[in-house]
Design a protein around this motif. Structure first.
Motif, short mmCIF file in Angstrom:
data_model
loop_
_atom_site.label_atom_id
_atom_site.label_comp_id
_atom_site.label_asym_id
_atom_site.label_seq_id
_atom_site.Cartn_x
_atom_site.Cartn_y
_atom_site.Cartn_z
N ASP A 1 -3.77 65.43 37.60
CA ASP A 1 -3.42 64.11 39.03
C ASP A 1 -3.52 62.24 38.85
N ASN B 1 2.61 65.30 41.97
CA ASN B 1 3.38 65.24 43.35
C ASN B 1 3.30 64.18 43.72
N SER C 1 6.91 65.34 40.26
CA SER C 1 7.61 65.89 40.60
C SER C 1 9.23 66.07 40.94
N ARG D 1 6.98 70.96 42.42
CA ARG D 1 6.20 70.57 43.41
C ARG D 1 4.85 71.57 43.06
N LYS D 2 4.08 70.72 42.61
CA LYS D 2 2.44 71.40 43.12
C LYS D 2 1.90 72.43 44.55
N PRO D 3 1.98 73.35 45.53
CA PRO D 3 1.33 74.03 43.18
C PRO D 3 1.67 75.48 43.25
N TYR E 1 3.69 73.76 37.01
CA TYR E 1 2.56 74.84 35.40
C TYR E 1 3.08 74.97 34.03
N ASP F 1 -7.61 68.01 39.30
CA ASP F 1 -6.90 68.09 40.53
C ASP F 1 -8.10 67.85 41.93
N ASN G 1 -4.07 73.03 44.42
CA ASN G 1 -3.23 73.14 42.64
C ASN G 1 -3.51 73.43 41.81
#
Length: 209
Positions: free
Chosen positions: A13, A114, A146, A152-154, A159, A177, A182
């Motif tokens: 991250d 993100n 992102s 975007r996470k999560p 992933y 992260d 996340n």
């Protein structure tokens, strides 16, 4: 993390893992131009579609700035909005950059963030300024952002795209992260994870493996 011996790919991250960020700096700047009874608005803004649409590339910078003005009912200048938005970005500690340079000798490195186009201009300038000349952007084998992915996470989907993009079995990837939610999303698709919960956590992790 289950087994360090399996790890072949490292995913980082950006915010508070590599690049120190401080939301309070943005909150305080916004609130300096708002009456006290509107100070709650900034936290609502951070989880609003205006923010998330910029972060997933669904809106452009001008749409975002206009959205800021509408949300806060304030006729703020573009430059001031960008300044406030970017004040969240503090700096990249040199020791983290040196760690990444060393890790790059042994592992493919990836970024998963993100982020948004306004922030990432400053991020790139900081990397260029602090890294040895010619190191950026080759430091990372790929940056999963992102704003470019539309995800975007999560959300699990991001992933899955990362694993597909790397072309590796998820259990061979270790993701760092600072937000537990996340990490949970990453765990669901089989990534190994490590929680960065204080400023020295990344440095300490690699001193101990």
């Amino acid at each position: 993390m289950k087994n360090w011996q399996e790890i072949e790919f490292l995913i980082f991250d950006l915010g508070n893992v590599i690049y120190d960020i401080d939301y309070q700096r943005t909150f305080e700047k916004i609130n300096s131009r708002l009456p006290e009874n509107q100070h709650h608005l900034i936290k609502e803004f951070m989880v609003s579609p205006i923010h998330f649409d910029l972060e997933t590339g669904k809106s452009d910078e001008n749409t975002f700035r206009n959205g800021v003005r509408d949300f806060f009912s304030s006729d703020w200048e573009d430059a001031w909005i960008d300044e406030v938005w970017n004040s969240i970005l503090v700096d990249i500690p040199q020791e983290r950059l040196e760690l990444l340079i060393e890790l790059k000798k042994k592992y493919p490195l990836y970024m998963l963030s993100n982020t948004n186009s306004i922030h990432f201009k400053v991020v790139e300038e900081t990397f260029k300024r602090k890294l040895p000349e010619g190191t950026w952007p080759q430091l990372f084998d790929h940056m999963f952002l992102s704003q470019e992915m539309g995800l975007r996470k999560p959300d699990e989907a991001i992933y899955k795209e990362v694993v597909k993009g790397i072309g590796a079995a998820p259990e061979k990837c270790l993701f760092f992260d600072d937000l537990k939610e996340n990490l949970l999303g990453a765990n669901k698709v089989g990534l190994q994870t490590h929680h960065i919960d204080h400023p020295k956590a990344l440095i300490n992790f690699f001193q101990n493996v």
